[in-house]
Every structure is written in C-alpha cells, then in structure tokens.
Write a protein that holds these residues in place. Structure first.
Motif, short mmCIF file in Angstrom:
data_model
loop_
_atom_site.label_atom_id
_atom_site.label_comp_id
_atom_site.label_asym_id
_atom_site.label_seq_id
_atom_site.Cartn_x
_atom_site.Cartn_y
_atom_site.Cartn_z
N SER B 60 16.08 -28.56 -41.34
CA SER B 60 15.09 -29.59 -41.04
C SER B 60 15.50 -30.93 -41.60
N LEU B 61 14.97 -31.97 -41.01
CA LEU B 61 15.17 -33.33 -41.51
C LEU B 61 13.77 -33.88 -41.75
N GLY B 62 13.51 -34.39 -42.94
CA GLY B 62 12.16 -34.89 -43.19
C GLY B 62 11.96 -35.24 -44.64
N PRO B 63 10.74 -35.64 -44.98
CA PRO B 63 10.47 -35.99 -46.37
C PRO B 63 10.53 -34.76 -47.28
N GLU B 64 10.70 -34.99 -48.58
CA GLU B 64 10.85 -33.87 -49.51
C GLU B 64 9.69 -32.89 -49.47
N LYS B 65 8.48 -33.43 -49.19
CA LYS B 65 7.32 -32.53 -49.18
C LYS B 65 7.33 -31.59 -47.96
N ALA B 66 8.28 -31.77 -47.05
CA ALA B 66 8.38 -30.87 -45.90
C ALA B 66 8.71 -29.44 -46.31
N VAL B 67 9.17 -29.25 -47.55
CA VAL B 67 9.46 -27.87 -48.00
C VAL B 67 8.21 -27.00 -47.91
N GLU B 68 7.03 -27.64 -48.09
CA GLU B 68 5.78 -26.86 -48.00
C GLU B 68 5.59 -26.29 -46.60
N SER B 69 5.90 -27.10 -45.61
CA SER B 69 5.78 -26.62 -44.23
C SER B 69 6.83 -25.57 -43.91
N LEU B 70 8.03 -25.76 -44.46
CA LEU B 70 9.11 -24.79 -44.21
C LEU B 70 8.74 -23.41 -44.75
N LYS B 72 6.10 -21.79 -44.47
CA LYS B 72 5.41 -20.94 -43.50
C LYS B 72 6.42 -20.13 -42.67
N ALA B 73 7.52 -20.81 -42.28
CA ALA B 73 8.53 -20.11 -41.48
C ALA B 73 9.30 -19.11 -42.34
N LEU B 74 9.45 -19.44 -43.63
CA LEU B 74 10.08 -18.47 -44.54
C LEU B 74 9.19 -17.23 -44.67
N ALA B 75 7.87 -17.47 -44.71
CA ALA B 75 6.92 -16.36 -44.82
C ALA B 75 6.95 -15.48 -43.57
N MET B 76 7.26 -16.08 -42.42
CA MET B 76 7.38 -15.29 -41.19
C MET B 76 8.59 -14.37 -41.26
N GLY B 77 9.59 -14.73 -42.07
CA GLY B 77 10.76 -13.85 -42.21
C GLY B 77 12.11 -14.55 -42.24
N ALA B 78 12.14 -15.87 -42.09
CA ALA B 78 13.42 -16.56 -42.18
C ALA B 78 13.99 -16.37 -43.59
N ASP B 79 15.34 -16.40 -43.71
CA ASP B 79 15.97 -16.05 -44.98
C ASP B 79 16.09 -17.22 -45.96
N ALA B 194 8.04 -15.71 -49.83
CA ALA B 194 8.60 -16.99 -49.37
C ALA B 194 8.94 -17.91 -50.52
N LYS B 195 8.14 -17.80 -51.58
CA LYS B 195 8.32 -18.73 -52.70
C LYS B 195 9.66 -18.56 -53.40
N THR B 196 10.20 -17.36 -53.32
CA THR B 196 11.45 -17.12 -54.05
C THR B 196 12.69 -17.20 -53.15
N LYS B 197 12.48 -17.51 -51.88
CA LYS B 197 13.65 -17.62 -50.99
C LYS B 197 14.38 -18.93 -51.23
N PRO B 198 15.71 -18.94 -51.04
CA PRO B 198 16.48 -20.15 -51.32
C PRO B 198 16.07 -21.33 -50.43
N GLN B 199 15.78 -22.46 -51.07
CA GLN B 199 15.48 -23.69 -50.33
C GLN B 199 16.35 -24.79 -50.91
N GLU B 200 17.21 -25.30 -50.06
CA GLU B 200 18.17 -26.29 -50.51
C GLU B 200 17.75 -27.66 -49.95
N THR B 201 17.64 -28.65 -50.82
CA THR B 201 17.35 -30.01 -50.35
C THR B 201 18.61 -30.84 -50.53
N ILE B 202 19.09 -31.43 -49.44
CA ILE B 202 20.35 -32.18 -49.51
C ILE B 202 20.15 -33.59 -48.96
N SER B 203 21.14 -34.44 -49.19
CA SER B 203 21.03 -35.85 -48.77
C SER B 203 21.87 -36.11 -47.53
N LEU B 204 21.71 -37.29 -46.96
CA LEU B 204 22.52 -37.67 -45.80
C LEU B 204 24.01 -37.62 -46.15
#
Lengths: 319, 258
Positions: B60-70, B72-79, B194-204
């Motif tokens: 995804s591309l978006g503001p840092e707070k977009a991790v909260e929306s992501l 939901k998809a992690l909770a559906m089963g994304a890794d 979902a809370k413990t799944k890897p979430q990486e925030t990176i820059s341009l």
C-alpha cells in the motif's frame, strides 16, 4: 492545439465515446484519429465525417485481439511521431487500460472521468465531476502530451461531413506486450443500442420483483428506441447481464432520457446515471432516495404504469 | 506462489467526503477504511494461496496511520504488509502513485500482483495498467473469475460487449472485478493474530523513487478550480392516480425527448 483521438471500434463500427471526443477535439483544434486492429483501414475514413482531418490506421497482427498493451506500444510510437498536444480517449474497459499504460510509458499526465474539455487562455482544461458529482473540478496538465479519458456518453459525436486522409504507421511491440493472449470471446446477445450509445435508457432494479419482469422494460425501451439497463443488485442476482449494469462498479451513462423503474437510488447507482439529461423515476416507496435527484418522480406501481406508458408511446409514435 | 495485493486506505463510506479548498485535495482526516473493492482482491489472493500454497503480501501507499486499515486485511488472512508512507508522496497523481507502487512491488518480487476494482475515493480504474507497464508485465483487468495453472493465469474479463477469456504467463498483473467473490469476514482468531503479523513501513527512497518523482513535484496533472456541479433544476413529484403513464408521456413529449 493538436489532438490525437483513440477511436476504439467493435465489429464494424467506431465506438460513440471515441467519436464524441473526436468532435470535441475538432471544435478545439486539429483532430487526428487513430484506429487500431482488425478492420482499422476500412473504418478509418468514416472518422472524417465526425471531425478527423487525418486518421492513422494499423492492422498489425499484435493488435488483432482487443487487448491494451500492444495498443500502448502503437500509440506511444504515434505520439513520438506526431507530437500531439493532447491524446483523448472515450472511456471503456479497454481504453482506460490503454490510456493508463500510455501515461506510464510516456510519463504523461492523465485526467479521467471528464465530462467536457475546453481551451482557456491557450491551455487545455478538463471538467471532472467529483465526490458523487457534488463538486465540479477543473483539471489541467503541466505539459504535453496531455492524456484524457472522457466519461462515456458525456460528449455526443457531431456529424460534420468531410473526409479524412488515412495513413498507416509502423511501431514495435514491447517484449511483454504480447504475453497476454485472448483465448475466447463471448458476445452477449443484445438487440438495439448499447447503454453507452442509447439516447434513452429504461433501467430496472429490485422493485421489479422478478427477473421476467424485465420484459416490461424491454417493451418500453423498444417503443422508445432505447436500451435497458440494470442496477448492481439485480445483475448480482443474475436477473440481467453485467454489460447493462449502471453505477459505481458498472457503467456511467448520460442518455438524454433515463427512466428508473423500481430503483431506490443508492449512491452507488446514482454516480452512474446522474449525468443523464432528464431523469424520470417510478417507485412505490415515496421515501426512495431517487426522488431527490430525478426531474419527474412518480410514486406508484411500475407493473401498472410501465405497460400503460409503453402503449401510450406506441400510440404517440404511430400517430 | 507469492501474491502481492495492492490495497488502499480511503475515507470510510459513512463519512461525508469533502475537498480541502486550500490544497484542493480530498480531505483525508477522520474515519478511514480499506477501499471496499480491494477486499475482493484480498479474498481472491487468499483463495489462490489456500489452493496452491504460498504467501499473500499487502502492498500500500498512504499515510502512516494506514497500517490500521491494513490490519483488517491481515485479519482476513494475509501474511504481511508493506506500506510506503512518505510525506513526499502526498499529492501524487497517477504517475507518482504507480511509480511508488511499482517500486514496492519490485521489492516484494511477487508472482502475481492483484488489484481490486476502482477505489471509492475518486481514483479511476487506471492504476493497474500504469503499474503493469512500469513492471513490464502482462495485464488482465476487470477479471470476473481467475484460474491459476502451471505458470499461467487465466481470467474472464467483463467488457461492454461480453466476456473475453485472457491468459498470461506469470508473473502478471491482474485487476479483479467485485463480481469475482464475496470477501470473508475476519475470524476472532484472525483479528487477534493480525496484530503480530509483520508490517513494514518504508519510504520512497527505499523503493527507489526520488523525491521529485512523486508527490506534487512529480505530478503532471493539476487541480485548477472547484465549483458547484450543474444544477438539475426543479423536480416534480406526483402520485399515481391511474393517470401517471399519461403524465410521464406528456412530460417527455413536452421536452421533445420522444
């Protein structure tokens, strides 16, 4: 201002969306058309009548299937050769993919969902309704080539007579452009105009009650010389084909007359049809949201009103 | 098989959307959610993974707070999720957005890149074709069904005229229509996990995009002015007393629409 207009075709006819954009281009400057794929050379001269001064055509075998990526190769080569100020597309599933691929390829700005174009102080300006058409946004481009996708039905083709010179051109396909291949094509049976092309649309929703009730709408559309459209709910339920779906995840249409029968008017449907000239709504629920954005609202039973209206239209037309 | 799903945070459907008159951009404050049709792409990715094994990565591309929306998809089963969050990306048009996403996707090295149908916040159905061109991969869009074979993917594309069955070798980019499936609801276990799944925030910079190539600086389209839409004029509402059909006919004839 020089415009290159992508003229999509289906079977033996140029699509109305591209021809509408062509007419606008001719009104604003020099309009050059381009037709790609099987039958292109035969169809190209016909674009002269709709404003093209010149039409490029290619029947390169890579363009035979209706796939976007080889078309990006062809248009990119043509843009380099012709240096147009702008490239216009009538919106469709195919054209949107071609326009976006071309934007990336040429690093060119793309504005989409435009309902009109004008030249202001020598600069091209696009009109784009946004947020469910509650705001009209004027959009521009920083430099050429300016790419624009025009909302389907927003611009009517203008027959101006005149012929166009037809020229073929060469281009190279990229290595990845021909990897996707067409395996099979299924045409949906349709009689009469498609909903993008129709001046009159009779649309039905859940209020019809049953799939066979679409016959009522077909008869009315037939009498009016129009096309039948449907809401997402009834398409999902399998009552009517997807090709007729109007709304956020279907088509955006703007016929001169839109008759909504048994459609409540959810926002998802509204965004697909509120650009219509005149909207007539028939619904038995007096509180249906559609009554907030129609021109003539009728609270009543469509099963009684529609057949009567069909009879009256037939009588009127016969007289 | 590694499947990347491009998802986007959009203002929640129940929030009244408005455009900030100062920046002429969509006001993105307030409640946010994942673009609803992106869930169809997530669902399809999960189904492919369940049948063939592999990994589902959200991009995804978006503001840092977009991790909260992501989440939901992690909770559906994304890794896992990769979010490109960079102030320099604000105001990106199609060129900057597709460049940043393509950069992130190259990092992920997916066999299949999935997109959902047009986003609900005004972005047209254009992103995937630009990304496919940048990645130089074959494209199938508006897919109402998908079948993964040995190193190939076949999709049924819905068009204005019917269906086209299109086949492409992997790696490929596919945009699915919302008719393809019914997205699942996250299970309680999924939500907790979902809370413990890897979430990486990176820059341009991490995805190889220069500051001048994204955001407003890299945009080649501009918003000039905001105005009211053309008004519909007065509307008339009547109740059917048996003469409604005649009244509709009169109305239509009067406006020379017949």
């Amino acid at each position: 201002m020089k415009f290159l207009v992508f003229l999509e075709h289906h079977g033996d006819a140029l699509e109305k969306g591209g021809l509408g954009a062509l007419g606008k281009a001719a009104a604003l400057g020099e309009a050059v058309g381009v037709v790609l794929g099987e039958g292109a050379s035969a169809l190209a001269p016909g674009a002269g009548a709709f404003g093209a001064s010149k039409v490029f055509a290619s029947e390169d075998p890579a363009l035979a299937p209706p796939l976007p990526q080889p078309r990006v190769d062809a248009l990119a080569a043509l843009v380099v050769q012709e240096s147009p100020d702008a490239v216009l597309f009538g919106a469709s599933v195919l054209s949107a993919d071609v326009a976006a691929g071309l934007a990336a390829r040429l690093e060119a700005g793309l504005n989409w969902d435009l309902t009109d174009l004008e030249v202001r102080d020598g600069e091209l300006v696009g009109k784009r309704p946004a947020l469910g058409d509650t705001v009209m946004v004027d959009v521009g481009w920083t430099d050429a080539p300016r790419l624009a996708l025009v909302r389907s039905g927003a611009l009517d083709p203008v027959e101006s007579g005149g012929g166009a010179e037809v020229e073929s051109f060469e281009f190279e396909t990229s290595d990845f452009s021909t990897l996707a291949t067409l395996v099979e094509q299924t045409q949906e049976e349709s009689t009469g105009p498609s909903i993008e092309d129709a001046d009159v649309i009779v649309a039905g929703g859940r209020g019809l009650g049953a799939p066979d009730k679409f016959t009522l709408l077909e008869e009315l559309a037939n009498a009016l010389g129009g096309a039948v459209a449907a809401t997402r709910a009834v398409v999902d339920a399998g009552w009517y084909p997807y090709a007729t779906q109007v709304g956020q995840t279907g088509k955006t249409v703007s016929p001169k007359l839109y008759i909504a029968a048994g459609i409540s008017g959810a926002i998802q449907h509204k965004v697909g049809m509120q650009g219509s000239g005149t909207i007539v709504a028939i619904n038995k629920d007096p509180n249906a949201p559609i009554f907030d954005f129609c021109d003539l609202g009728v609270v009543g039973d469509l099963h009684e009103i529609v057949p009567k209206l069909t009879e009256l239209v037939r009588a009127q037309r016969g007289s | 098989m590694k499947i990347a799903v491009c998802v986007k945070q959009v203002p929640d459907a129940t929030v009244h959307k408005k455009i900030d008159p100062a920046t002429k951009r969509l006001d993105r404050f307030g409640e946010a959610a994942l673009n609803p049709t992106d869930l169809n792409a997530v669902e399809e990715a999960l189904r492919i993974k369940e049948a063939a094994g592999g990994e589902v990565v959200l991009v995804s591309l978006g503001p840092e707070k977009a991790v909260e929306s992501l989440r939901k998809a992690l909770a559906m089963g994304a890794d896992r999720a990769v979010l490109v969050a960079d102030e320099g990306a604000a105001g990106s048009d199609l060129l900057g957005t597709s460049r940043a996403l393509a950069g992130a996707l190259e990092r992920v090295e997916a066999d299949l890149v999935l997109f959902g149908q047009a986003s609900s916040d005004g972005d047209g159905a254009v992103l995937w074709a630009a990304v496919a061109d940048r990645l130089r991969r074959p494209l199938i869009s508006q897919a109402a069904s998908l079948e993964v074979g040995d190193g190939t993917i076949t999709g049924k594309r819905q068009t204005e005229h019917g269906y086209d069955v299109i086949s492409a070798p992997l790696p490929a980019v596919v945009a699915v229509s919302d008719a393809i499936n019914e997205p699942r609801y996250p299970s309680l276990k999924g939500i907790m996990g979902a809370k413990t799944k890897p979430q990486e925030t990176i820059s341009l910079g991490d995805v190889g995009v220069d500051a001048g190539a994204a955001g407003e600086a890299g945009a080649k389209t501009t918003v000039l002015e905001l105005g009211p839409p053309p008004s519909r004029g007065d509307s008339v509402k009547i109740e059917d007393d048996g003469s409604a059909a005649q009244k509709i006919l009169d109305y239509v004839v009067e406006r020379r629409l017949l």
